[in-house]
Design a protein around this motif. Structure first.
Motif, PDB file in Angstrom:
ATOM      1  N   GLU A   1     -22.138   4.556  25.096  1.00 18.09           N
ATOM      2  CA  GLU A   1     -22.906   5.190  25.929  1.00 18.09           C
ATOM      3  C   GLU A   1     -22.514   6.433  26.328  1.00 18.09           C
ATOM      4  O   GLU A   1     -21.242   6.785  25.985  1.00 18.09           O
ATOM      5  CB  GLU A   1     -22.852   4.703  27.267  1.00 18.09           C
ATOM      6  CG  GLU A   1     -23.743   3.089  27.286  1.00 18.09           C
ATOM      7  CD  GLU A   1     -23.819   2.591  28.786  1.00 18.09           C
ATOM      8  OE1 GLU A   1     -23.060   2.820  29.514  1.00 18.09           O
ATOM      9  OE2 GLU A   1     -24.745   1.699  28.865  1.00 18.09           O
ATOM     10  N   ARG A   2     -23.330   7.417  26.495  1.00 21.45           N
ATOM     11  CA  ARG A   2     -22.751   8.925  26.632  1.00 21.45           C
ATOM     12  C   ARG A   2     -22.350   9.568  25.629  1.00 21.45           C
ATOM     13  O   ARG A   2     -20.792   9.910  25.862  1.00 21.45           O
ATOM     14  CB  ARG A   2     -22.051   8.995  28.005  1.00 21.45           C
ATOM     15  CG  ARG A   2     -23.042   8.571  29.239  1.00 21.45           C
ATOM     16  CD  ARG A   2     -22.241   8.877  30.531  1.00 21.45           C
ATOM     17  NE  ARG A   2     -23.380   8.420  31.612  1.00 21.45           N
ATOM     18  CZ  ARG A   2     -24.342   9.397  32.114  1.00 21.45           C
ATOM     19  NH1 ARG A   2     -24.347  10.644  31.720  1.00 21.45           N
ATOM     20  NH2 ARG A   2     -25.193   9.033  32.960  1.00 21.45           N
TER      21      ARG A   2
ATOM     22  N   ASP B   1     -18.022   5.318  32.443  1.00 24.19           N
ATOM     23  CA  ASP B   1     -19.074   6.546  32.623  1.00 24.19           C
ATOM     24  C   ASP B   1     -18.040   7.990  32.044  1.00 24.19           C
ATOM     25  O   ASP B   1     -17.305   8.214  32.732  1.00 24.19           O
ATOM     26  CB  ASP B   1     -19.843   6.851  33.782  1.00 24.19           C
ATOM     27  CG  ASP B   1     -21.046   6.964  33.332  1.00 24.19           C
ATOM     28  OD1 ASP B   1     -21.889   6.169  32.837  1.00 24.19           O
ATOM     29  OD2 ASP B   1     -21.552   7.976  33.900  1.00 24.19           O
TER      30      ASP B   1
ATOM     31  N   GLY C   1     -25.659   2.339  38.932  1.00 22.52           N
ATOM     32  CA  GLY C   1     -26.351   2.018  37.692  1.00 22.52           C
ATOM     33  C   GLY C   1     -27.567   2.783  37.165  1.00 22.52           C
ATOM     34  O   GLY C   1     -27.150   4.163  37.320  1.00 22.52           O
ATOM     35  N   TRP C   2     -28.389   2.342  36.765  1.00 23.59           N
ATOM     36  CA  TRP C   2     -29.470   3.235  36.491  1.00 23.59           C
ATOM     37  C   TRP C   2     -30.332   3.962  37.294  1.00 23.59           C
ATOM     38  O   TRP C   2     -31.323   4.657  37.174  1.00 23.59           O
ATOM     39  CB  TRP C   2     -30.549   2.206  35.420  1.00 23.59           C
ATOM     40  CG  TRP C   2     -30.041   1.656  34.293  1.00 23.59           C
ATOM     41  CD1 TRP C   2     -29.947   0.158  33.975  1.00 23.59           C
ATOM     42  CD2 TRP C   2     -29.617   2.256  33.065  1.00 23.59           C
ATOM     43  NE1 TRP C   2     -29.283   0.014  32.961  1.00 23.59           N
ATOM     44  CE2 TRP C   2     -29.321   1.122  32.244  1.00 23.59           C
ATOM     45  CE3 TRP C   2     -29.405   3.652  32.839  1.00 23.59           C
ATOM     46  CZ2 TRP C   2     -28.771   1.274  31.003  1.00 23.59           C
ATOM     47  CZ3 TRP C   2     -28.690   3.868  31.267  1.00 23.59           C
ATOM     48  CH2 TRP C   2     -28.443   2.980  30.510  1.00 23.59           C
TER      49      TRP C   2
ATOM     50  N   TYR D   1     -19.387  -4.513  30.300  1.00 18.45           N
ATOM     51  CA  TYR D   1     -18.474  -3.484  30.788  1.00 18.45           C
ATOM     52  C   TYR D   1     -17.395  -3.805  31.244  1.00 18.45           C
ATOM     53  O   TYR D   1     -16.634  -3.261  31.966  1.00 18.45           O
ATOM     54  CB  TYR D   1     -19.278  -2.878  32.022  1.00 18.45           C
ATOM     55  CG  TYR D   1     -20.758  -2.071  31.471  1.00 18.45           C
ATOM     56  CD1 TYR D   1     -20.685  -0.762  31.422  1.00 18.45           C
ATOM     57  CD2 TYR D   1     -21.927  -2.913  31.643  1.00 18.45           C
ATOM     58  CE1 TYR D   1     -21.821  -0.130  31.065  1.00 18.45           C
ATOM     59  CE2 TYR D   1     -23.087  -2.172  31.113  1.00 18.45           C
ATOM     60  CZ  TYR D   1     -22.829  -0.852  30.987  1.00 18.45           C
ATOM     61  OH  TYR D   1     -24.069  -0.131  30.590  1.00 18.45           O
TER      62      TYR D   1
ATOM     63  N   GLN E   1     -29.736  11.604  36.539  1.00 21.60           N
ATOM     64  CA  GLN E   1     -28.340  11.505  36.637  1.00 21.60           C
ATOM     65  C   GLN E   1     -27.812  12.618  35.730  1.00 21.60           C
ATOM     66  O   GLN E   1     -28.333  12.650  34.429  1.00 21.60           O
ATOM     67  CB  GLN E   1     -27.896  10.137  36.148  1.00 21.60           C
ATOM     68  CG  GLN E   1     -26.330   9.834  36.371  1.00 21.60           C
ATOM     69  CD  GLN E   1     -26.117   8.671  36.107  1.00 21.60           C
ATOM     70  OE1 GLN E   1     -26.708   7.767  35.139  1.00 21.60           O
ATOM     71  NE2 GLN E   1     -25.029   7.737  36.906  1.00 21.60           N
TER      72      GLN E   1
ATOM     73  N   GLU F   1     -19.338   9.070  39.013  1.00 20.99           N
ATOM     74  CA  GLU F   1     -19.470   8.904  37.543  1.00 20.99           C
ATOM     75  C   GLU F   1     -20.540  10.056  37.181  1.00 20.99           C
ATOM     76  O   GLU F   1     -20.950  11.121  38.019  1.00 20.99           O
ATOM     77  CB  GLU F   1     -20.014   7.632  36.965  1.00 20.99           C
ATOM     78  CG  GLU F   1     -21.272   7.161  37.512  1.00 20.99           C
ATOM     79  CD  GLU F   1     -21.971   6.015  37.130  1.00 20.99           C
ATOM     80  OE1 GLU F   1     -21.163   5.139  36.421  1.00 20.99           O
ATOM     81  OE2 GLU F   1     -23.107   5.807  37.280  1.00 20.99           O
TER      82      GLU F   1
HETATM   83  C1  GAL Z   1     -25.190   4.240  34.767  1.00 22.75           C
HETATM   84  C2  GAL Z   1     -24.299   5.192  33.650  1.00 22.75           C
HETATM   85  C3  GAL Z   1     -24.884   4.534  32.447  1.00 22.75           C
HETATM   86  C4  GAL Z   1     -24.891   3.371  32.282  1.00 22.75           C
HETATM   87  C5  GAL Z   1     -25.774   2.646  33.172  1.00 22.75           C
HETATM   88  C6  GAL Z   1     -25.716   1.081  33.265  1.00 22.75           C
HETATM   89  O1  GAL Z   1     -24.465   4.388  36.132  1.00 22.75           O
HETATM   90  O2  GAL Z   1     -24.334   6.397  34.050  1.00 22.75           O
HETATM   91  O3  GAL Z   1     -24.401   5.477  31.391  1.00 22.75           O
HETATM   92  O4  GAL Z   1     -23.679   2.777  31.802  1.00 22.75           O
HETATM   93  O5  GAL Z   1     -25.014   2.939  34.600  1.00 22.75           O
HETATM   94  O6  GAL Z   1     -26.162   0.294  34.277  1.00 22.75           O
END
Ligand code: GAL
Length: 329
Positions: A109-110, A165, A233-234, A133, A266, A213
């Motif tokens: 991710e990222r 993150d 999260g999302w 995670y 985000q 984050e």
């Molecule tokens: C967010 C995060 C994303 C991903 C997502 C998963 O907080 O920024 O990169 O990890 O959660 O729920």
């Protein structure tokens, strides 16, 4: 050739010249339209979420998560001359190809791309994670060319720190930092990188206990601005801003920026457009469309400054002059 025969040719040439000049003029002014799915030059949706954009060889390069199908995104690279027309350049990190564990026990991710002027290599730092995670690791990849092939440099917990993150920050002098949410989403860890960007050499905890984050940092005339989100999260939440003259200390208390849900985004990065008349700073954010993640949007907003304060406002569309480095409604 007689003059009356030549005239139409001259007229056509003049017309061609005017329209080419017109096109060149138009080309550096682009209208940024927010809320739509970006499409690439092959007519497919741009899948580059949670990433960043860098300038290289007269083009912008966008890296990010390919959310088109699985829980474990591949990492895509696109290039553009105008931040609008995006050409798919390929998958730079790929499940089952780049690393034996990628797509099996680990996902990315990222992903964030940097160019190291000293080593002349392209380096990617990212969140390197297990499906639940629990791994809390980072991954580092490197290539001689921006388009790859990228080889694994290292994966693990930076300086033995649980890290989730993340983002990178490259300062004006070329010093780079990996900044991530550490210790079970409790603190932000600012990791200074070695000159080759291969490893973390020191760690400073920031925003301790604040549970932040998606940190995005920019240096404007020696003042560092950091925009971050809460850990939901999302789902979007209130973005907060903090500033400091030093990366390691002196950050001001977190203040709200933008609306209550960061305009349903985000932060992924802050892009600097330096032109002949000024500099425009662009907030680049992800509008995650969970559970329809492939439909996630990339949102770009011009950052404003009012009485020395950074301000973010929603704009459905706005105009950017890439040559001048200015923007308007
Ligand atoms: C967010 C995060 C994303 C991903 C997502 C998963 O907080 O920024 O990169 O990890 O959660 O729920």
């Amino acid at each position: 050739m007689k003059l009356n025969q030549l005239l139409p040719t001259v007229a056509v040439a003049a017309l061609l010249l005017t329209s080419t000049v017109g096109l060149a003029k138009r080309k550096h002014t682009v209208k940024i339209q927010n809320g739509l799915l970006w499409m690439d030059t092959e007519g497919r949706s741009v899948q580059a979420h949670g990433g960043n954009i860098i300038r290289h060889n007269g083009r912008w390069w966008l890296i990010g998560e390919d959310r088109s199908s699985s829980w474990n995104p591949d990492v895509n690279l696109y290039s553009s001359k105008d931040l609008q027309t995006w050409k798919f350049e390929g998958k730079v990190l790929e499940n089952g190809v780049t690393h034996p564990e990628l797509g099996r026990t680990r996902m990315i991710e990222r992903p964030k791309l940097m160019y190291n002027k000293t080593t002349r290599k392209f380096v990617i730092w990212c969140h390197w994670e297990a499906k639940d995670y629990s791994a809390s690791e980072a991954g580092v990849f490197e290539s001689d060319a921006i388009t790859g092939p990228y080889k694994t440099v290292w994966t693990g917990r930076p300086l033995d720190t649980k890290s989730r993150d993340c983002n990178i920050f490259q300062d004006i002098d070329g010093t780079a930092y990996f900044i991530s949410t550490t210790d079970e989403n409790t603190n932000l860890g600012l990791f200074k990188l070695s000159p080759d960007y291969h490893q973390a050499v020191s760690k400073t905890l920031l925003q301790e206990g604040q549970r932040r984050e998606a940190p995005a940092i920019v240096n404007i005339d020696g003042l560092y601005y950091m925009i971050s989100s809460a850990c939901t999260g999302w789902d979007p939440n209130q973005a907060k801003l903090t500033t400091s003259r030093s990366l390691e200390s002196g950050w001001t208390p977190l203040e709200n920026i933008g609306d209550r849900i960061a305009f349903d985004t985000q932060a992924s990065s802050i892009l600097t457009i330096q032109g002949t008349q000024g500099t425009t700073y662009i907030y680049v954010g992800d509008r995650w469309m969970d559970p329809d993640l492939p439909n996630s949007k990339i949102i770009m907003l011009p950052i404003e400054f009012e009485n020395g304060k950074m301000v973010l406002r929603w704009r459905e569309s706005w105009t950017l002059d890439l040559k001048r480095g200015t923007w308007s409604d």
